[in-house]
Design an enzyme around this catalytic site. Structure first.
Site, short mmCIF file in Angstrom:
data_model
loop_
_atom_site.label_atom_id
_atom_site.label_comp_id
_atom_site.label_asym_id
_atom_site.label_seq_id
_atom_site.Cartn_x
_atom_site.Cartn_y
_atom_site.Cartn_z
N SER A 1 1.50 6.53 2.45
CA SER A 1 2.22 7.52 3.28
C SER A 1 3.49 8.02 2.61
O SER A 1 4.10 7.31 1.79
CB SER A 1 2.61 6.89 4.62
OG SER A 1 1.49 6.36 5.25
N GLU B 1 -9.15 -1.98 6.50
CA GLU B 1 -7.93 -2.28 7.26
C GLU B 1 -8.16 -2.09 8.76
O GLU B 1 -7.65 -2.85 9.58
CB GLU B 1 -6.81 -1.34 6.77
CG GLU B 1 -5.45 -1.61 7.36
CD GLU B 1 -4.39 -0.62 6.84
OE1 GLU B 1 -4.72 0.24 6.00
OE2 GLU B 1 -3.24 -0.71 7.29
N SER C 1 -2.87 6.84 13.20
CA SER C 1 -2.41 6.81 14.59
C SER C 1 -3.58 6.87 15.57
O SER C 1 -4.71 7.24 15.22
CB SER C 1 -1.47 7.99 14.85
OG SER C 1 -2.23 9.18 14.92
N SER D 1 4.78 -1.13 3.74
CA SER D 1 5.05 -2.45 4.36
C SER D 1 5.12 -3.55 3.32
O SER D 1 4.31 -3.60 2.40
CB SER D 1 3.97 -2.79 5.40
OG SER D 1 4.07 -1.88 6.45
N GLN E 1 0.85 -1.19 0.00
CA GLN E 1 0.00 0.00 0.00
C GLN E 1 0.89 1.24 0.00
O GLN E 1 1.54 1.51 1.00
CB GLN E 1 -0.85 -0.06 1.27
CG GLN E 1 -1.95 0.94 1.38
CD GLN E 1 -2.54 0.89 2.78
OE1 GLN E 1 -1.87 1.23 3.76
NE2 GLN E 1 -3.77 0.48 2.91
N GLY E 2 0.95 1.95 -1.12
CA GLY E 2 1.83 3.11 -1.24
C GLY E 2 1.06 4.40 -0.99
O GLY E 2 0.78 5.14 -1.93
C1 LIG Z 1 5.23 -0.38 11.02
C2 LIG Z 1 4.51 0.58 10.12
C3 LIG Z 1 3.91 0.10 8.97
C4 LIG Z 1 3.27 0.98 8.09
N1 LIG Z 1 2.76 0.50 6.91
C5 LIG Z 1 2.28 1.36 5.98
C6 LIG Z 1 1.93 0.92 4.67
O1 LIG Z 1 2.03 -0.27 4.34
N2 LIG Z 1 1.52 1.83 3.76
C7 LIG Z 1 1.41 3.16 4.06
O2 LIG Z 1 1.01 3.93 3.19
N3 LIG Z 1 1.72 3.63 5.31
C8 LIG Z 1 2.16 2.75 6.26
N4 LIG Z 1 2.52 3.22 7.52
C9 LIG Z 1 2.46 4.65 7.79
C10 LIG Z 1 1.42 5.06 8.81
O3 LIG Z 1 0.13 5.03 8.25
C11 LIG Z 1 1.82 6.47 9.29
O4 LIG Z 1 3.03 6.30 10.02
C12 LIG Z 1 0.76 7.09 10.17
O5 LIG Z 1 -0.34 7.46 9.40
C13 LIG Z 1 1.30 8.33 10.92
O6 LIG Z 1 1.94 9.20 10.03
P1 LIG Z 1 3.42 9.76 10.33
O7 LIG Z 1 4.29 8.60 10.63
O8 LIG Z 1 3.78 10.65 9.20
O9 LIG Z 1 3.28 10.60 11.66
P2 LIG Z 1 2.72 12.08 11.77
O10 LIG Z 1 1.50 12.22 10.95
O11 LIG Z 1 3.84 13.03 11.54
O12 LIG Z 1 2.28 12.12 13.29
C14 LIG Z 1 3.24 12.30 14.35
C15 LIG Z 1 2.48 12.36 15.66
O13 LIG Z 1 1.56 13.48 15.67
C16 LIG Z 1 0.23 13.04 15.92
N5 LIG Z 1 -0.72 13.83 15.12
C17 LIG Z 1 -0.60 14.15 13.80
N6 LIG Z 1 -1.68 14.88 13.40
C18 LIG Z 1 -2.48 14.99 14.48
C19 LIG Z 1 -3.74 15.61 14.70
N7 LIG Z 1 -4.41 16.24 13.72
N8 LIG Z 1 -4.30 15.53 15.94
C20 LIG Z 1 -3.65 14.88 16.95
N9 LIG Z 1 -2.44 14.28 16.79
C21 LIG Z 1 -1.87 14.34 15.59
C22 LIG Z 1 0.21 11.58 15.48
O14 LIG Z 1 -0.79 10.85 16.14
C23 LIG Z 1 1.59 11.11 15.88
O15 LIG Z 1 1.62 10.78 17.24
C24 LIG Z 1 3.15 2.35 8.42
C25 LIG Z 1 3.72 2.83 9.62
C26 LIG Z 1 4.40 1.96 10.45
C27 LIG Z 1 5.02 2.52 11.71
#
Ligand SMILES: Cc1cc2nc3c(=O)[nH]c(=O)nc-3n(C[C@H](O)[C@H](O)[C@H](O)COP(=O)(O)OP(=O)(O)OC[C@H]3O[C@@H](n4cnc5c(N)ncnc54)[C@H](O)[C@@H]3O)c2cc1C
Length: 378
Positions: free
Chosen positions: A126, A241, A360, A158, A123-124
């Site tokens: 993020s 999901e 998250s 992933s 899934q591309g």
């Molecule tokens: C092990 C793993 C597997 C993954 N697999 C995939 C995958 O296969 N495909 C894919 O596309 N993505 C994948 N992801 C990505 C995942 O969906 C993102 O990491 C997630 O959506 C959070 O985005 P970010 O990491 O950019 O954190 P950020 O968005 O930068 O968030 C950082 C922190 O700020 C908080 N935050 C952000 N905005 C708000 C808000 N509006 N209100 C309150 N709190 C907020 C978040 O909760 C978090 O604690 C994966 C991530 C992990 C760790």
């Protein structure tokens, strides 16, 4: 709703149990490298397909069995009871998006090998600056005749290194509000210009990856849905999901919990107040999750597709898994890190990012507050 098995469900469950008794690969939990785990998962997908246990509730015309979602739940529950490898999740939720938004040509090409486990998906979505705020994604897809040319950088894809196809989100129109300028694409991961760089997580396993897209040419007939429909497609995908496709979690939790109780007893902790309280808390969280999953199963059986209520399940799932695996780490102690229980080390590390992937915990709370409880934004 009556959750006891109907005659048809009881017959299905009995046949499934007999099949699982003969087919669950022994010792699969001892796979310690990501390559081994991927190989176990792919072989298990094939075996389930050969046994007729993939796509239970998918429409028959697309290779499914057309059964009630209750059969999915039974499959999940019994595979958990038999300690089988995990069911192929990505095929499930990307397969749903393909069924709902694909052209006949796309479905004919891609659904049968998705069901049979001949192809695997990633899934591309993020990007480095677009996770919670997914609509801010910057990867561009620019139309060039019968093709789109894609440039960008995806993060946390992933299983990228083990995938044959990718459901990609890219911006096709930068001049409209950000949610409206995104399109979805079905991309062959062997296309020139795609570079997968595995990301090594805390336990040393390259579970996920970053993917660089440099002038990748995608035939226009591999766009999924209309231009600008990418956001809707992405939300459909994540609703499957986040939702409770899995009552299997619960049977797995029960097994885990029973093992933790035994371990506590062996260590003379049966009367320890703190251990008792933590075991009880893990049990209660698992039961709350079970009831939530059953409630949502009723909605699926009545024909309602998953929606925002999946955010509640995602929160409950996160709490239960993290509570249980934290307790396991404390109870098994050194065994977890000295290689006697490598399965629990992996489970512990994988329980941590549940509160991040698939959206998250903070974002799930926002969805619950704003869209389900209709609370004001301030
Ligand atoms: C092990 C793993 C597997 C993954 N697999 C995939 C995958 O296969 N495909 C894919 O596309 N993505 C994948 N992801 C990505 C995942 O969906 C993102 O990491 C997630 O959506 C959070 O985005 P970010 O990491 O950019 O954190 P950020 O968005 O930068 O968030 C950082 C922190 O700020 C908080 N935050 C952000 N905005 C708000 C808000 N509006 N209100 C309150 N709190 C907020 C978040 O909760 C978090 O604690 C994966 C991530 C992990 C760790």
């Amino acid at each position: 709703m009556d959750y006891r098995d109907s005659a048809e469900e009881a017959e299905y469950r009995a046949g499934l149990r007999a099949w699982l008794a003969d087919n669950v690969p022994p010792g699969h939990q001892n796979a310690t490298t990501q390559d081994d785990r991927a190989a176990v998962a792919h072989a298990w997908h094939k075996k389930l397909y050969e046994g007729g246990y993939i796509g239970q509730s998918w429409p028959v015309e697309w290779g499914g069995k057309g059964l009630s979602p209750a059969m999915d739940a039974i499959l999940n529950e019994e595979t958990g009871n038999f300690n089988a490898p995990p069911l192929p999740g990505t095929a499930g939720y990307i397969g749903r998006a393909l069924q709902m938004y694909g052209t006949d040509e796309q479905r004919t090409q891609l659904l049968p090998p998705t069901i049979s486990g001949d192809i695997h998906w990633c899934q591309g979505f993020s990007e480095p600056s677009a996770g919670s705020d997914l609509a801010a994604l910057r990867t561009r897809a620019v139309r060039d005749g019968d093709e789109y040319v894609v440039n960008g950088h995806k993060m946390w894809t992933s299983g990228g290194q083990y995938s044959d196809w990718c459901l990609l989100l890219a911006r096709t129109d930068p001049d409209v509000p950000k949610h409206k300028g995104i399109s979805a694409f079905l991309v062959d991961m062997r296309s020139p210009g795609i570079t997968v760089q595995p990301i090594v997580l805390a336990d040393g396993s390259p579970e996920t990856s970053e993917v660089f897209w440099d002038d990748v040419r995608i035939p226009a007939n591999q766009r999924l849905g209309d231009e600008g429909e990418g956001w809707r497609i992405a939300m459909t995908t994540v609703s499957y999901e986040r939702g409770p496709s899995d009552i299997g979690f619960i049977s797995t939790y029960r097994k885990n919990l029973a093992e933790l109780e035994e371990t506590a007893a062996k260590k003379g902790l049966t009367d320890d107040r703190e251990t008792q309280a933590r075991l009880a808390r893990a049990y209660v969280l698992g039961e709350v999750l079970r009831l939530n999953v059953l409630q949502q199963l009723s909605l699926r059986i009545s024909g309602r597709p998953p929606g925002e209520e999946g955010s509640i399940s995602k929160q409950l799932w996160t709490h239960t898994e993290q509570e249980l695996q934290h307790l396991a780490l404390d109870l098994f102690g050194a065994d977890v890190v000295t290689g006697r229980r490598p399965d629990y080390l992996h489970r512990y590390f994988m329980s941590r990012p549940i509160s991040v992937y698939g959206g998250s915990s903070q974002i799930q709370k926002n969805i619950i507050a704003q869209r389900l409880l209709e609370m004001p934004r301030k």
